[in-house]
Design a protein around this motif. Structure first.
Motif: not given
Length: 292
Positions: A181-193
């Motif tokens: 989970l911690q290896s997932i790039s935060p930018s992906i979640y930012e795009a989803a938000a």
């Protein structure tokens, strides 16, 4: 120059030779000898009466009800341990995914059972599940629930062993998922938000696919390990009561002196079952695993 070319050609084989020697000595040879023994009626107490019987051991296996009982117990145990461990590990990992001092302490705590000997864990749980003086029944009485027979009843013994195995394994697999989970790039979640995606859709469409390689690894490893369970059963129940917790490996162990050939044949069947399950997993699920 010719010697250098020769060395360049054989160097890869020289480098892998130690590893291949270990595989041949500790994997291939035991498997081959297991298959060889499965073709004999081999009594360890009286080797003079050992004789070649061909496929008779396999025919005998398929005609014995106690083998199917052990196979059923092993299948139920495997399904229970794999499903519960994966679900609980995933839930706890999502909860622990946020970085913090408290979460670090919890991670260290839940990992502790994995590094403790399973024999020690089993002995502690034997005391906890003792029908009359055990802590679990004491807690059940405090909340007004009826006590359970736990390991003393054929109806609850296998479930009790599953609980112990899940408790022992959950910390290790939780940490694997946390790392994923911690290896997932935060930018992906930012795009989803930015797209106003719901939390469920983010989890289902982003988180699960991104950690699917780790989940697939856990599924394979846990299935293989659960089908080979022995030590927990040996310490806690001895296969009882009434063979309610007799697994395939414990079943094989029961014929260790009287008929090594039959035990070997059962081992070959177990190896074939594990190989078939692994093949099915890769056939059905490998295309659904998303590698970054």
């Amino acid at each position: 120059m010719d010697k250098r070319r020769i060395w360049e050609g054989i160097r890869p084989y020289v480098l892998i030779a130690p590893a291949m020697a270990g595989i041949l000595l500790f994997v291939m040879y035991p498997v081959g000898y297991l298959i060889y023994l499965s073709l004999f009626k081999y009594n360890l107490m009286n080797k003079d009466k050992s004789k070649f019987v061909g496929l008779d051991n396999f025919t005998q296996i398929l005609g014995r009800g106690d083998f199917y009982k052990a196979l059923w117990n092993t299948s139920v145990y495997t399904a229970g341990v794999v499903i519960l461990t994966m679900l609980l590990s995933l839930l706890i990992a999502v909860w622990l995914n946020k970085k913090g001092r408290f979460n670090s302490i919890v991670q260290a705590g839940i990992f502790t059972p994995h590094v403790v000997s399973i024999v020690s864990i089993s002995l502690v749980w034997l005391w906890l599940m003792e029908p009359n003086q055990g802590l679990l029944n004491y807690l059940l009485k405090l909340v007004g629930l009826p006590p359970s027979a736990w390991l003393q009843s054929s109806k609850t013994a296998l479930i009790s062993v599953i609980i112990v195995s899940v408790w022992q394994a959950i910390g290790y697999y939780t940490l694997i998922i946390v790392a994923a989970l911690q290896s997932i790039s935060p930018s992906i979640y930012e795009a989803a938000a930015l797209d106003n995606a719901s939390k469920f859709k983010v989890f289902y469409k982003i988180t699960l696919p991104m950690i699917s390689p780790q989940l697939f690894f856990i599924l394979i490893i846990m299935t293989i390990g659960s089908f080979k369970v022995f030590d927990t059963v040996q310490v806690m129940t001895g296969g009882g009561p009434n063979n309610a917790t007799t697994t395939l490996v414990y079943y094989i162990y029961g014929f260790r002196t009287t008929n090594i050939g039959y035990s070997a044949a059962t081992g070959v069947v177990l190896m074939a079952i594990i190989g078939l399950l692994t093949f099915i997993y890769f056939r059905l699920l490998s295309k659904k695993v998303h590698y970054q």
